[in-house]
Design an enzyme around this catalytic site. Structure first.
Site, PDB file in Angstrom:
ATOM      1  N   CYS A 156      24.869  27.087  31.435  1.00  5.69           N
ATOM      2  CA  CYS A 156      24.959  25.663  31.127  1.00  5.69           C
ATOM      3  C   CYS A 156      24.235  24.839  32.193  1.00  5.69           C
ATOM      4  CB  CYS A 156      26.430  25.260  31.053  1.00  5.69           C
ATOM      5  SG  CYS A 156      26.653  23.479  30.909  1.00  5.69           S
ATOM      6  N   CYS A 178      27.261  22.856  34.131  1.00  2.00           N
ATOM      7  CA  CYS A 178      28.312  23.506  34.926  1.00  2.00           C
ATOM      8  C   CYS A 178      27.991  24.945  35.308  1.00  2.00           C
ATOM      9  CB  CYS A 178      29.638  23.453  34.181  1.00  2.00           C
ATOM     10  SG  CYS A 178      29.685  24.578  32.774  1.00  2.00           S
ATOM     11  N   LYS A 184      -6.598  -8.212  -2.229  1.00  2.00           N
ATOM     12  CA  LYS A 184      -7.820  -8.130  -3.027  1.00  2.00           C
ATOM     13  C   LYS A 184      -8.205  -9.538  -3.457  1.00  2.00           C
ATOM     14  CE  LYS A 184      -6.300  -3.673  -4.716  1.00  2.00           C
ATOM     15  NZ  LYS A 184      -5.525  -2.984  -5.747  1.00  2.00           N
ATOM     16  N   LYS A 242       0.868  -1.180   0.000  1.00  2.00           N
ATOM     17  CA  LYS A 242       0.000   0.000   0.000  1.00  2.00           C
ATOM     18  C   LYS A 242       0.903   1.227   0.000  1.00  2.00           C
ATOM     19  CE  LYS A 242      -4.066   1.941   2.255  1.00  2.00           C
ATOM     20  NZ  LYS A 242      -3.646   3.328   2.266  1.00  2.00           N
ATOM     21  N   ARG A 269      -8.301  11.944  -6.779  1.00  2.00           N
ATOM     22  CA  ARG A 269      -9.438  11.203  -6.264  1.00  2.00           C
ATOM     23  C   ARG A 269     -10.510  12.162  -5.751  1.00  2.00           C
ATOM     24  NH1 ARG A 269     -10.590   9.326  -0.996  1.00  2.00           N
ATOM     25  NH2 ARG A 269     -11.916   7.473  -1.003  1.00  2.00           N
ATOM     26  N   GLU A 276      -1.348   4.974  -7.719  1.00  2.00           N
ATOM     27  CA  GLU A 276      -0.833   5.906  -6.720  1.00  2.00           C
ATOM     28  C   GLU A 276       0.309   6.730  -7.314  1.00  2.00           C
ATOM     29  OE1 GLU A 276      -2.594   5.623  -4.025  1.00  2.00           O
ATOM     30  OE2 GLU A 276      -1.449   6.341  -2.291  1.00  2.00           O
TER      31      GLU A 276
HETATM   32  S1  IVH Z   1      -6.965  -0.301  -4.080  1.00  2.27           S
HETATM   33  C1  IVH Z   1     -11.369  -0.202  -4.352  1.00  2.27           C
HETATM   34  N1  IVH Z   1      -4.388  -0.753  -3.992  1.00  2.27           N
HETATM   35  O1  IVH Z   1      -5.029   3.425  -0.492  1.00  2.27           O
HETATM   36  C2  IVH Z   1      -9.920  -0.264  -4.117  1.00  2.27           C
HETATM   37  N2  IVH Z   1      -5.217   1.244  -3.045  1.00  2.27           N
HETATM   38  O2  IVH Z   1      -7.344   3.392   1.421  1.00  2.27           O
HETATM   39  C3  IVH Z   1      -9.301   1.054  -4.077  1.00  2.27           C
HETATM   40  N3  IVH Z   1      -3.474   2.700  -2.118  1.00  2.27           N
HETATM   41  O3  IVH Z   1      -7.196   5.657  -2.093  1.00  2.27           O
HETATM   42  C4  IVH Z   1      -7.889   1.123  -3.757  1.00  2.27           C
HETATM   43  N4  IVH Z   1      -1.754   1.429  -2.647  1.00  2.27           N
HETATM   44  O4  IVH Z   1      -4.698   5.846  -2.591  1.00  2.27           O
HETATM   45  C5  IVH Z   1      -5.372   0.087  -3.664  1.00  2.27           C
HETATM   46  N5  IVH Z   1      -2.104  -1.257  -4.017  1.00  2.27           N
HETATM   47  C6  IVH Z   1      -3.119  -0.419  -3.697  1.00  2.27           C
HETATM   48  C7  IVH Z   1      -2.877   0.792  -3.044  1.00  2.27           C
HETATM   49  C8  IVH Z   1      -3.969   1.597  -2.725  1.00  2.27           C
HETATM   50  C9  IVH Z   1      -2.150   2.562  -2.083  1.00  2.27           C
HETATM   51  C10 IVH Z   1      -4.212   3.836  -1.540  1.00  2.27           C
HETATM   52  C11 IVH Z   1      -5.124   4.505  -2.534  1.00  2.27           C
HETATM   53  C12 IVH Z   1      -6.492   4.467  -1.948  1.00  2.27           C
HETATM   54  C13 IVH Z   1      -6.222   4.185  -0.510  1.00  2.27           C
HETATM   55  C14 IVH Z   1      -7.366   3.366   0.062  1.00  2.27           C
END
Ligand code: IVH
Length: 796
Positions: free
Chosen positions: A412, A415, A294, A120, A141, A178
């Site tokens: 100080c 001292c 996922k 992430k 976003r 990202e």
């Molecule tokens: S999936 C429906 N995959 O995390 C799924 N998000 O808390 C949507 N993010 O807004 C996101 N790395 O900015 C996904 N490998 C990743 C991610 C990721 C970072 C961030 C992204 C999102 C936030 C969600």
């Protein structure tokens, strides 16, 4: 074939070559050509496009920054909302998520769901829209339903393809991912910002956000942003049956995806992935705040659907935060070796990334001012890896009414001596300017127990006097008991003194006394380093020893003379000079000598130094306003023309007093000439110049025709390499001896290496030396060689 056609073909070829290189570099992470070759192709394309502007297309690699700054971002509606993710913090949260998934899919008992696993990334979610393979829009976003149009900015991100490669992409393809900044990119950006007096960022995420939301895409273009694709938005039909297969297709089309993408079965394998990435977190090139799991099958994702604004098929498993909020209870001041009084934050204890943090560094008062921090504030603390926790930011909204400013103590804390703010002296273009430094110092020196302890710890350390067995705790006892009031007192310690210390018996007492005694014959370089002169590290100490050759010369060297040494600037020169000017330091040195410390290798002024003086350089160092290096050279040349023998300050002074002759000196403007006259008219100035000249002569330095070649030391100009283990001496000692003979000691073998000393266990360096046919000595032959130069080594 017409000219234009040829140009069009060449342009097309260059673009496709550049795109292919980009793909290999950014997506496959396998660069195919050196950067220089890429730059060459890029410049050829730029040149051709400049000749044929009608052939420029928006997706040419040269067109990343186009258009002017705008006054606001347009609004973009996300047809498919950009959702967020639910979080798991504990392993059991993840197991619970997996249970819900299996239940939702009605999987038979004992069967496992397949998951994709990705880091992430800690950046900003972005949507990219491709139509017919061309990037047509980039959007933030925003609130998930509407975001901002940042098309011009995303185009500047090097690894975002402006045009998709290969084939098979749908007419309309919206991808999501990202935008982030690597740790290295962030460090570079902050360093550059600080240098330019601009805003620095608290962390890579803020830096990425600040860089992406620039109305002028030229600013974004200069920021090291990167993109990583993790999902799909609007598409006419699914790209593949699974999430991982879809990402692989995006990768083929040139979109960067994570190298850490994995497909696993079941919750426990997800947890293994989580632990593995967690263990490697600090060594990843970018910051992550967790991993994302996922459900891999797209059909199953559909079946599970959404709850509120989160998918039921994905979850973020977070790492313990490396940033936390806490309260600044107080700021205390610590006193270091050179007396620097540094602020340390005392915090309300807080768990940061699994460790309780109750102190954090504040560096210096400039940092306190930059943060604008007050006692009582709520602050953001960050702990990255094993680095000392840092105060990153103040949450000003939470400042209590009774918050107090941070004040440097006037005395100080250890001292009670006065605390003074250091002055920064800047000498440039003939002007000397003073400004307040960020550092405050206790003036107590060795009378301050804190400084004394640190000074002794430094003095005895391995690279200084190398007194074995004298650890920090023992130093503290010696100082606390009043047995040691200066480094010189170490040499008058008696058996009874040591025996009375905690943890000492007969043998250990004798051992410590023996190791103190055996440190009595240091090299000049070690001794200088051991003195702990501010800003004089090991390298500077070696340089001083090697060039000036004797403590006596180093002690009385004028700052201007010291600046003749390579890498010694005015500030260090003044630190050295002031150190030896101070009466108490002279006393300590005299006492050390009286107590039997004897420098081993004092000798002549080194030829390298003797040959580097020139009259022009001397004039330059006088800092005469409006006379820079070239002016100084002109003045020296003219003075030389007037002299019968070698010209010196006397001739320059006479020239300055000769109105006509100075007026006809070429290369000096009137302002410089007047400045020279005025400068030499001040008796103190002229005396100072003469004193420097006299010292240079006294040290055996000479200029012009008198220049000697470096006949000084026997190994001058040679480069030696030490490898393997040496038995009779440590590598440090061997290095010291070689350097004392004038050799450079390098870490790696090359064709320029003069000789390699190879002890047992030597490996690749020895092999390389043999391959290059270099001279190789074993330890016995090396000792022989040293003896040949009159150097003996005490058995280790
Ligand atoms: S999936 C429906 N995959 O995390 C799924 N998000 O808390 C949507 N993010 O807004 C996101 N790395 O900015 C996904 N490998 C990743 C991610 C990721 C970072 C961030 C992204 C999102 C936030 C969600």
């Amino acid at each position: 074939m017409t000219d234009a056609q040829t140009a069009a073909e060449r342009i097309a070829q260059l673009r496709s070559d550049l795109d292919a290189h980009n793909y290999r570099y950014y997506v496959l992470d396998e660069p195919s050509v050196p950067d220089a070759e890429y730059d060459r192709l890029f410049r050829s394309l730029q040149a051709l496009e400049a000749e044929h502007p009608e052939l420029v297309t928006p997706d040419s690699p040269t067109q990343r920054v186009g258009g002017a700054a705008s006054s606001a971002f347009g609004v973009v509606r996300h047809e498919i909302p950009m959702l967020s993710l639910g979080n798991a913090f504990e392993e059991d949260d993840l197991r619970e998520f997996d249970r819900r998934v299996r239940e939702g899919l009605d999987l038979p008992a004992g069967s496992e769901a397949a998951y994709s696993c990705e880091p992430k990334l800690d950046g900003l979610a972005v949507s990219l829209l491709y139509e017919n393979g061309h990037l047509v829009r980039g959007a933030t976003r925003g609130d998930g339903s509407t975001g901002e149009d940042i098309s011009a900015n995303v185009r500047t991100i090097r690894n975002v393809p402006l045009k998709l490669r290969s084939e098979g992409w749908p007419e309309v393809l919206e991808v999501r991912g990202e935008v982030y900044m690597s740790k290295a990119g962030f460090e570079r950006l902050n360093a550059a910002q600080a240098e330019a007096g601009g805003k620095t960022f608290a962390n890579p995420r803020n830096a990425a956000a600040g860089s992406l939301r620039q109305l002028d895409p030229k600013i974004t273009a200069g920021r090291p942003l990167e993109f990583c694709c993790y999902g799909i938005g609007r598409v006419p039909a699914p790209l593949a049956a699974t999430h991982t297969a879809s990402l692989e297709r995006l990768k083929d089309w040139g979109l960067p995806i994570s190298r850490e993408l994995r497909r696993v079965q079941g919750a426990e394998a997800c947890l293994d992935y989580y632990r593995d990435i967690g263990a490697r977190r600090a060594s990843l090139a970018y910051e992550i705040d967790g991993v994302v799991f996922k459900v891999n099958d797209i059909g199953q994702q559909r079946e599970l659907g959404f709850r509120a604004r989160e998918p039921r098929w994905a979850i973020a498993h977070k790492f313990p935060a490396s940033e936390e909020l806490t309260e600044l209870l107080d700021v205390e001041f610590q006193v270091g070796r050179t007396g620097a009084v540094t602020p340390v934050a005392r915090l309300k204890p807080v768990q940061v990334a699994g460790v309780t943090v109750s102190n954090a560094t504040l560096h210096n008062m400039d940092e306190v001012a930059r943060l604008g921090v007050m006692i009582g504030d709520t602050v953001i603390i960050r702990r990255a890896g094993d680095v000392i926790p840092q105060v990153m930011q103040v949450v000003t909204e939470r400042r209590p009414a009774d918050a107090r400013p941070v004040q440097v103590p006037t005395h100080c804390p250890v001292c009670g001596s006065d605390v003074e703010r250091t002055q920064l002296v800047k000498r440039s273009k003939g002007r000397e300017s003073f400004s307040e430094g960020a550092v405050y110092r206790c003036v107590g020196r060795l009378a301050c127990q804190a400084q004394l302890k640190q000074a002794i710890i430094h003095f005895v350390s391995r690279r200084a006097m190398d007194i074995e067995g004298l650890g920090d705790k023992i130093v503290e006892q010696l100082v606390d008991k009043g047995l040691v009031k200066s480094p010189a007192d170490l040499y008058t310690l008696t058996y009874d003194d040591v025996f009375a210390l905690e943890g000492f018996a007969e043998v250990s007492s004798n051992n410590l006394l023996a190791s103190i005694a055996s440190s009595k014959r240091p090299t000049l370089a070690r001794f200088i380093f051991a003195l702990g002169i501010p800003d004089v590290g090991e390298e500077t100490a070696k340089l001083l020893a090697r060039t000036l050759g004797s403590l006596e010369r180093i002690e009385r060297a004028l700052p201007e003379v010291l600046t003749y040494l390579p890498d010694v600037g005015a500030e260090v020169a003044y630190e050295i000079h002031n150190f030896f000017e101070a009466e108490h330091n002279r006393e300590v040195i005299a006492q050390l000598r009286a107590n039997g410390v004897e420098l081993q290798d004092e000798g002549e002024l080194h030829a390298e130094f003797a040959a580097c003086a020139s009259l022009a350089a001397l004039i330059d160092k006088l800092n005469i306003p409006f006379v820079a290096a070239t002016g100084a050279k002109k003045l020296a040349e003219k003075a030389a023309g007037r002299a019968t023998g070698a010209a010196g300050i006397a001739e320059v002074k006479a020239l300055a007093g000769d109105w006509l002759d100075l007026s006809t000196t070429k290369g000096l403007n009137e302002r410089a000439r007047q400045s020279i006259r005025d400068w030499f008219a001040v008796a103190d100035h002229a005396r100072r110049a003469e004193a420097i000249e006299a010292q240079l002569r006294d040290f055996g330095m000479h200029w012009q025709s008198e220049r000697k070649t470096a006949e000084g030391l026997p190994l001058a100009g040679q480069t030696w390499v030490l490898t393997g283990t040496l038995e009779a001496m440590s590598r440090d000692v061997a290095k010291d001896r070689l350097e004392a003979l004038g050799a450079k000691v390098a870490g790696s073998v090359s064709a320029r290496t003069t000789c390699v000393v190879a002890g047992p266990g030597a490996g690749s360096k020895l092999a390389k030396a043999e391959e290059l046919g270099l001279r190789v000595l074993d330890e016995a032959a090396f000792l022989d060689a040293l003896r040949g130069y009159g150097v003996t080594v005490d058995p280790a």
